[in-house]
Design a protein around this motif. Structure first.
Motif, PDB file in Angstrom:
ATOM      1  N   HIS A  30       0.818  -1.219   0.000  1.00 20.57           N
ATOM      2  CA  HIS A  30       0.000   0.000   0.000  1.00 20.57           C
ATOM      3  C   HIS A  30       0.851   1.268   0.000  1.00 20.57           C
ATOM      4  O   HIS A  30       0.407   2.314  -0.451  1.00 20.57           O
ATOM      5  N   TYR A 187       4.254  -1.193  11.474  1.00 18.28           N
ATOM      6  CA  TYR A 187       3.238  -2.029  10.830  1.00 18.28           C
ATOM      7  C   TYR A 187       3.794  -2.642   9.539  1.00 18.28           C
ATOM      8  O   TYR A 187       3.642  -3.848   9.289  1.00 18.28           O
ATOM      9  N   GLU A 188       4.447  -1.814   8.725  1.00 17.08           N
ATOM     10  CA  GLU A 188       4.978  -2.337   7.456  1.00 17.08           C
ATOM     11  C   GLU A 188       6.094  -3.363   7.695  1.00 17.08           C
ATOM     12  O   GLU A 188       6.230  -4.325   6.942  1.00 17.08           O
ATOM     13  N   LYS A 191       4.210  -6.499   8.680  1.00 18.49           N
ATOM     14  CA  LYS A 191       3.539  -7.080   7.503  1.00 18.49           C
ATOM     15  C   LYS A 191       4.563  -7.796   6.622  1.00 18.49           C
ATOM     16  O   LYS A 191       4.316  -8.892   6.108  1.00 18.49           O
ATOM     17  N   ASN A 291     -11.407  -7.295   2.386  1.00 23.32           N
ATOM     18  CA  ASN A 291     -10.191  -6.727   2.985  1.00 23.32           C
ATOM     19  C   ASN A 291      -8.947  -7.322   2.356  1.00 23.32           C
ATOM     20  O   ASN A 291      -8.992  -8.369   1.716  1.00 23.32           O
ATOM     21  N   ASP A 292      -7.849  -6.634   2.576  1.00 16.42           N
ATOM     22  CA  ASP A 292      -6.581  -7.044   1.971  1.00 16.42           C
ATOM     23  C   ASP A 292      -6.050  -8.320   2.639  1.00 16.42           C
ATOM     24  O   ASP A 292      -5.936  -8.383   3.868  1.00 16.42           O
ATOM     25  N   ASN A 294      -3.113  -9.648   2.828  1.00 14.39           N
ATOM     26  CA  ASN A 294      -1.853  -9.559   3.571  1.00 14.39           C
ATOM     27  C   ASN A 294      -2.023  -8.826   4.895  1.00 14.39           C
ATOM     28  O   ASN A 294      -1.328  -9.133   5.868  1.00 14.39           O
ATOM     29  N   ASP A 295      -2.947  -7.872   4.937  1.00 16.80           N
ATOM     30  CA  ASP A 295      -3.270  -7.228   6.215  1.00 16.80           C
ATOM     31  C   ASP A 295      -3.996  -8.217   7.129  1.00 16.80           C
ATOM     32  O   ASP A 295      -3.771  -8.224   8.345  1.00 16.80           O
TER      33      ASP A 295
END
Ligand code: FEO
Length: 395
Positions: A30, A187-188, A191, A291-292, A294-295
């Motif tokens: 994202h 967060y990234e 992930k 929803n995504d 990977n999230d």
């Protein structure tokens, strides 16, 4: 634009603002990403990694503005997936003689990918490359996340170059961790870890502990994606220790798909039952098709238990849930409890099939799940709440 990050090291990578998918469609990005390449200028000059193929000419042109290509003595390839090696053919078309320092597996990957007989030099853990006042020391890191991966440490500048390890898919004008939003950064990084490194937890834990035991003086960790850890490198080391140990929060996640809201109503009522029994546990409900993926997997990584729900469709279950189950299996989560739920109109196979898929993915399925006919009425909603309570008691 190239940016100096220490006295002898300059970032010469590429920021990819528009990237929204990585590894095909396996991983959403994202916030874009970057392909970090580093130029070390000491008595000898070494280039660490390159960038992805679409940016090969831009990379070499920019590198040329920074240094005469004839002055590059060594190329070090810490990992040879195309997002890092893609610009090698373009660069080596100008200087085919430059020795490429990489692991033996790295050489095999480069030969397999580009079919060129370049000047390979294989290195192993502990091998060194003196550059003048500084020296590179190689540290193999197999399966973090490919068999060829290695890290290298630059003495004098006290920098660990970790390639994909400690990386984040995050495009930023700012190069350093302390210059950007910490919540987005962490967060990234999480992930990235969950979606790429999680299957190799044991190797990650071992490697991070080995790096700690080496007691290297450290000023920065420079990954190949995202920002450089300058201020908070201890934070990301601690996070890697936690994530690689399968560290879980007090969280339960319900992942469902729904056609006409029956299974969604079940999800919400089961969640109520769990909350009633475990008031200190975070309970997350997510629709897989909205929803995504990977999230969602980040939430799976954080959870000590998951429930997966789908209506029965064509004697099976939903495409979105099937995709999530395949990804959960591939990421090899350990130590998680699980169960299935879903609504049906006539045949009702979904719950049994999802339970089997959860078990095949390595999760501990705690019961037979909950299957309900048609739209849940008040009694059925009460059954869902009761089921949530009994599931909570199992975990
Ligand atoms: Fe960033 Fe495994 O390549």
């Amino acid at each position: 634009m190239a940016k100096k990050i220490s006295e002898k090291v300059t970032w010469v990578g590429k920021i990819d603002w528009d990237l929204r998918h990585f590894h095909g469609d396996e991983l959403s990005t994202h916030h874009g990403s970057s392909y970090n390449s580093y130029l070390i200028r000491d008595e000898k000059v070494a280039l660490l990694d390159t960038v992805w193929l679409p940016y090969n000419q831009e990379f070499v042109e920019r590198l040329r503005q920074e240094i005469d290509l004839d002055k590059i003595d060594y190329i070090v390839m810490n990992h040879n997936e195309v997002d890092h090696s893609g610009a090698l053919p373009e660069l080596l078309s100008h200087r085919p003689d430059i020795p490429i320092y990489c692991t033996k597996k790295g050489e095999a990957i480069l030969r397999g990918q580009y079919h060129q007989d370049w000047n390979f030099v294989n290195v192993k853990t502990g091998d060194t490359l003196p550059l003048g006042e500084t020296t590179l020391t190689f540290i193999e890191a197999p399966m973090l996340h490919w068999p060829d991966t290695m890290f290298c440490y630059l003495s004098g500048e006290e920098i660990l170059f970790s390639n994909d390890g400690f990386g984040q898919h995050l495009a930023s004008e700012m190069l350093f961790d302390d210059e950007i939003d910490q919540d987005v950064l962490l967060y990234e990084a999480e992930k990235y870890y969950v979606n790429i490194i999680n299957p190799f937890n044991a190797m990650a834990a071992k490697k991070v502990k080995q790096i700690i035991e080496m007691n290297l003086p450290l000023k920065m960790i420079c990954p190949s994606h995202g920002v450089i850890w300058r201020k908070n490198y201890q934070t990301i080391i601690d996070k890697y220790l936690l994530w690689s140990a399968g560290g879980q929060a007090e969280q339960v996640t319900l992942i469902y798909d729904t056609m006409w809201k029956s299974t969604e109503k079940m999800a919400n009522a089961i969640a109520e039952g769990i909350r009633a029994t475990l008031p200190d546990t975070k309970v997350v409900t997510i629709c897989a098709s909205e929803n995504d993926k990977n999230d969602i997997l980040v939430e799976v990584g954080r959870s000590k238990a998951i429930l997966m729900g789908s209506p029965t469709i064509n004697n099976g279950f939903s495409y979105a849930i099937a995709g999530m189950l395949e990804m959960i299996k591939g990421l090899k989560f350990k130590g998680k409890k699980a169960a299935a739920f879903g609504s049906y109109g006539w045949s009702g196979e979904a719950v049994k099939q999802i339970s089997a898929a959860l078990a095949a993915a390595g999760l501990e399925v705690v019961d037979d799940g909950l299957s309900l006919l048609w739209m849940p009425d008040e009694d059925a909603i009460a059954r869902c709440r009761d089921y949530g309570q009994s599931f909570a008691a199992e975990i």
